[in-house]
Design a protein around this motif. Structure first.
Motif, PDB file in Angstrom:
ATOM      1  N   GLN A 186      -6.190   1.790  -4.743  1.00  0.00           N
ATOM      2  CA  GLN A 186      -6.057   1.379  -3.342  1.00  0.00           C
ATOM      3  C   GLN A 186      -6.956   2.204  -2.423  1.00  0.00           C
ATOM      4  OE1 GLN A 186      -1.779   1.509  -2.612  1.00  0.00           O
ATOM      5  NE2 GLN A 186      -1.565  -0.611  -3.285  1.00  0.00           N
ATOM      6  N   ILE A 187      -7.422   3.349  -2.902  1.00  0.00           N
ATOM      7  CA  ILE A 187      -8.321   4.192  -2.120  1.00  0.00           C
ATOM      8  C   ILE A 187      -9.644   3.486  -1.847  1.00  0.00           C
ATOM      9  CG2 ILE A 187      -9.397   5.419  -4.093  1.00  0.00           C
ATOM     10  CD1 ILE A 187      -8.095   6.991  -0.865  1.00  0.00           C
ATOM     11  N   ILE A 195       0.848  -1.199   0.000  1.00  0.00           N
ATOM     12  CA  ILE A 195       0.000   0.000   0.000  1.00  0.00           C
ATOM     13  C   ILE A 195       0.881   1.246   0.000  1.00  0.00           C
ATOM     14  CG2 ILE A 195      -1.942   1.149   1.128  1.00  0.00           C
ATOM     15  CD1 ILE A 195      -2.466  -1.522   2.568  1.00  0.00           C
ATOM     16  N   ALA A 196       0.626   2.132  -0.961  1.00  0.00           N
ATOM     17  CA  ALA A 196       1.475   3.311  -1.122  1.00  0.00           C
ATOM     18  C   ALA A 196       1.165   4.356  -0.045  1.00  0.00           C
ATOM     19  CB  ALA A 196       1.274   3.899  -2.512  1.00  0.00           C
ATOM     20  N   TYR A 203       1.299   4.519  -8.791  1.00  0.00           N
ATOM     21  CA  TYR A 203       1.140   3.066  -8.637  1.00  0.00           C
ATOM     22  C   TYR A 203      -0.162   2.691  -7.944  1.00  0.00           C
ATOM     23  CZ  TYR A 203       2.019  -1.405  -6.201  1.00  0.00           C
ATOM     24  OH  TYR A 203       1.931  -2.672  -5.683  1.00  0.00           O
ATOM     25  N   GLU A 204      -0.610   3.497  -6.960  1.00  0.00           N
ATOM     26  CA  GLU A 204      -1.782   3.153  -6.153  1.00  0.00           C
ATOM     27  C   GLU A 204      -3.090   3.376  -6.891  1.00  0.00           C
ATOM     28  OE1 GLU A 204       0.549   5.632  -5.858  1.00  0.00           O
ATOM     29  OE2 GLU A 204       0.237   6.559  -3.885  1.00  0.00           O
ATOM     30  N   GLY A 252      -4.538   7.379  -5.387  1.00  0.00           N
ATOM     31  CA  GLY A 252      -4.536   7.567  -3.941  1.00  0.00           C
ATOM     32  C   GLY A 252      -5.291   8.787  -3.460  1.00  0.00           C
ATOM     33  N   SER A 297      -7.853  -1.486   1.576  1.00  0.00           N
ATOM     34  CA  SER A 297      -6.818  -1.007   0.656  1.00  0.00           C
ATOM     35  C   SER A 297      -5.869  -2.129   0.242  1.00  0.00           C
ATOM     36  CB  SER A 297      -6.039   0.147   1.276  1.00  0.00           C
ATOM     37  OG  SER A 297      -5.510  -0.229   2.530  1.00  0.00           O
ATOM     38  N   SER A 298      -5.907  -3.265   0.930  1.00  0.00           N
ATOM     39  CA  SER A 298      -5.076  -4.418   0.534  1.00  0.00           C
ATOM     40  C   SER A 298      -5.761  -5.266  -0.535  1.00  0.00           C
ATOM     41  CB  SER A 298      -4.786  -5.309   1.749  1.00  0.00           C
ATOM     42  OG  SER A 298      -4.079  -4.597   2.720  1.00  0.00           O
ATOM     43  N   GLU A 347      -4.757   6.219   6.531  1.00  0.00           N
ATOM     44  CA  GLU A 347      -5.406   5.035   7.119  1.00  0.00           C
ATOM     45  C   GLU A 347      -4.815   4.736   8.489  1.00  0.00           C
ATOM     46  OE1 GLU A 347      -7.168   2.175   3.616  1.00  0.00           O
ATOM     47  OE2 GLU A 347      -5.331   1.554   4.625  1.00  0.00           O
ATOM     48  N   MET A 375       0.435   7.493   0.044  1.00  0.00           N
ATOM     49  CA  MET A 375      -0.702   8.408  -0.093  1.00  0.00           C
ATOM     50  C   MET A 375      -1.976   7.796   0.498  1.00  0.00           C
ATOM     51  SD  MET A 375      -1.454  11.450  -1.353  1.00  0.00           S
ATOM     52  CE  MET A 375      -0.602  12.033  -2.812  1.00  0.00           C
ATOM     53  N   VAL A 376      -2.102   6.487   0.401  1.00  0.00           N
ATOM     54  CA  VAL A 376      -3.276   5.782   0.927  1.00  0.00           C
ATOM     55  C   VAL A 376      -3.017   5.286   2.349  1.00  0.00           C
ATOM     56  CG1 VAL A 376      -4.720   3.717   0.615  1.00  0.00           C
ATOM     57  CG2 VAL A 376      -4.078   5.106  -1.366  1.00  0.00           C
ATOM     58  N   ARG A 426     -11.279   3.207   1.545  1.00  0.00           N
ATOM     59  CA  ARG A 426     -12.027   4.299   2.183  1.00  0.00           C
ATOM     60  C   ARG A 426     -13.367   4.553   1.520  1.00  0.00           C
ATOM     61  NH1 ARG A 426      -8.203   6.205   5.995  1.00  0.00           N
ATOM     62  NH2 ARG A 426      -9.871   7.412   6.930  1.00  0.00           N
TER      63      ARG A 426
END
Lengths: 371, 371
Positions: free
Chosen positions: B338-339, A197-198, B188-189, B221, B273-274, A205, A200-201, B342
């Motif tokens: 990955q966001i 997980i990058a 990347y995210e 992200g 996010s995973s 969290e 920014m995220v 949320r």
């Protein structure tokens, strides 16, 4: 750039700098951050004791910390001679073949073999903790999950806060339940052991997951003042930086010629942000390394699968020594984050910190102007 | 949150919202951002024309844009019937076997087969451009590299700026040389097609690489106001968001029962996010998708390697339709970033935008307090 956390530590900036070099760590503390000395390279607790004594004498009374590797699931007993028996011959043959192909000579007869893994065993890690607590350290960090509970208790008895790396919000929650005071949110882009997980995220969290129960440091992708501002905007109480210091002028580890960058540093200086790879070949767990002919070799069809931790580290330990001594920038084994693309010159730690502060101020100025 | 870019577009906030749903796109524009309608699902230019007419009538005169997929290296000729011949039988058999195992029924006899790839062919993309330029669009974006030069020229003749996604600073430089006005730095995210460099590192690299020659939007992200603040601190002139709108109340695409979230939305609402994976199974190029039993199946040892673009999209096109109609949250084929961790409730677009603005303000307040 003053946060509750920087006030608590009595440091000027909430910049936590992880490095295996005592010269760099001391310079970070002197520049107003918190230098955190990586201890895994000390197999002998007396060597660590001597280096921490040097730190005490060279930090102008500014606080510093230590990072001790305390994996939760490795053998607590056994010297490298026992663990060695668990390594398949196929793996050793692959390494010998690969290093020969890459032109990396064997070690000379008089070279002391690095035993590699010892610093990763519980017994050694505990001796590191005991030694460190005899010095005026301000922080004990664990680069691999929560430290064992008795270590947390021991640190707290000495009024030393404990930090641990987390790659998910779930890790972070577990750390806090285990008594950890500072969670280091390690994003995908970070060097060394890292999750998927990058930053920014991950960072917001983790900030939300731990709430008031712990402080959060942003790790992964932080190399400039703009990135510090982004990290604090995302809710971090400070930043944890590792890669950036590898090209600090004070960094002197590794084979090198006086006054010149080492082969490792030359490789870092020319790498772009695309030149890293997340792989299990360094330790057995996924870690981000500089992409070189060495990491490429492990991606080829004839390469064996990396062994689990801690066996992989024992396996590659002598290879790392040989690679270091060969001094070829194309064959390097070094953990580093994607920020390597911006590490383009050798700079004194004081200059690096000055840019972090000035860049941070400009970024905040810009946000204020945009209101 | 006013930047030169938001002023240039005459929008309240520099929030660019990419979505295949005209209802969502129009709501984003009405809420003060710029709704960007994804056009790849329109195989028939007349359908696109009708939807853009609807946009003209439902955006209260606020500007909106379109996203047209213009890959640089796919066949410019050939209908799906020709391309179909290039797909190995092994791949089709794997899909049939997998969908049967996952309990996804075949399409009913009366279901119109989605031809999938057509929107990705140059001829179709060009017809999209022609149709779009007959409407008062404010932006043409290309989700796959630089648009062909004649499209850039054509857009500029209509005073319409052109945006393109970039995953490295090198891509960004090339876009600018090709006349692109806005570079979307896709970390990347991010959901959908994405590279390996995370936003925290990529964004300032691209900002510095393009300098004054183009504006830069942060993508990957971004789902909350804190992340908007971080993006602007890193030097972006605005943000580009895609995933967040998939759980907007206005999103109505996909099989669903009146007043209830679709199976796809249910899957997104509970994912962490995973729960994403970067894979080539959607289009042939690496794209981030929600991790489900469908993506897991392609990771198994019996799975074939995905085909190159555009064949992979043709291959999975009918499977995507079947998966949609099966309405099982455990079997979903959907690009998302990955966001997604949320995206935990269905919210009207206006509420999402209100949080972005309020969260941004709080983050900047916090940075100002830390000075």
């Amino acid at each position: 750039m003053r946060t509750d956390l920087s006030k608590k530590f009595g440091i000027e900036y909430p910049i936590f700098g992880f490095t295996p070099s005592e010269h760099v760590a001391a310079a970070i503390s002197r520049a107003g951050g918190l230098g955190v000395l990586g201890c895994v390279r000390f197999n002998d607790a007396e060597d660590l004791d001597a280096v921490l004594t040097w730190m005490d004498e060279n930090t102008d009374g500014k606080p510093y910390g230590v990072d001790i590797v305390m994996p939760a699931k490795v053998p607590t007993e056994g010297a490298s001679v026992d663990l060695n028996e668990l390594i398949p011959a196929e793996h050793r043959a692959f390494i010998d073949r690969t290093l020969e192909q890459l032109g990396v000579p064997p070690l000379g007869d008089d070279a002391a073999r690095n035993e590699g893994v010892l610093g990763w065993l519980h017994s050694v890690a505990r001796s590191h903790v005991d030694v460190a607590l005899r010095h005026p350290i301000a922080l004990i960090a664990n680069a691999l999950g929560s430290p064992p509970n008795d270590v947390v208790v021991q640190a707290h008895e000495h009024d030393v806060p404990v930090a641990a790396l987390a790659g998910t919000a779930e890790h972070a929650r577990r750390h806090v339940e285990n008594g950890v005071d500072i969670v280091i949110a390690q994003g995908y882009e970070a060097g060394g052991h890292t999750g998927e997980i990058a930053s920014m995220v991950l960072l917001p969290e983790i900030v939300d997951a731990v709430g008031e129960r712990a402080s959060v440091l942003a790790a992964g992708g932080i190399g400039s003042g703009r990135q510090v501002a982004a990290a604090l905007a995302l809710g971090a109480h400070g930043v944890w930086m590792g890669s950036t210091w590898l090209t600090a002028a004070e960094y002197r580890l590794g084979a090198r010629h006086e006054g010149k960058p080492s082969a490792m540093q030359e490789a870092l200086l020319t790498a772009t942000s695309s030149d890293t790879v997340r792989t299990r070949i360094y330790s057995g767990k996924p870690a981000r390394l500089l992409r070189t002919k060495w990491t490429d070799a492990w991606d080829k069809p004839d390469a064996p699968n990396p062994l689990p931790m801690p066996l992989q580290n024992i396996l590659v330990s002598e290879a790392h020594q040989r690679i270091n001594e060969a001094e070829n920038p194309e064959v390097v084994a070094m953990p580093v984050g994607q920020i390597v693309g911006r590490m383009n010159q050798i700079l004194p730690v004081a200059d690096i910190v000055a840019e972090l502060v000035a860049g941070y101020e400009s970024a905040v100025d810009r946000l204020v102007e945009l209101r």
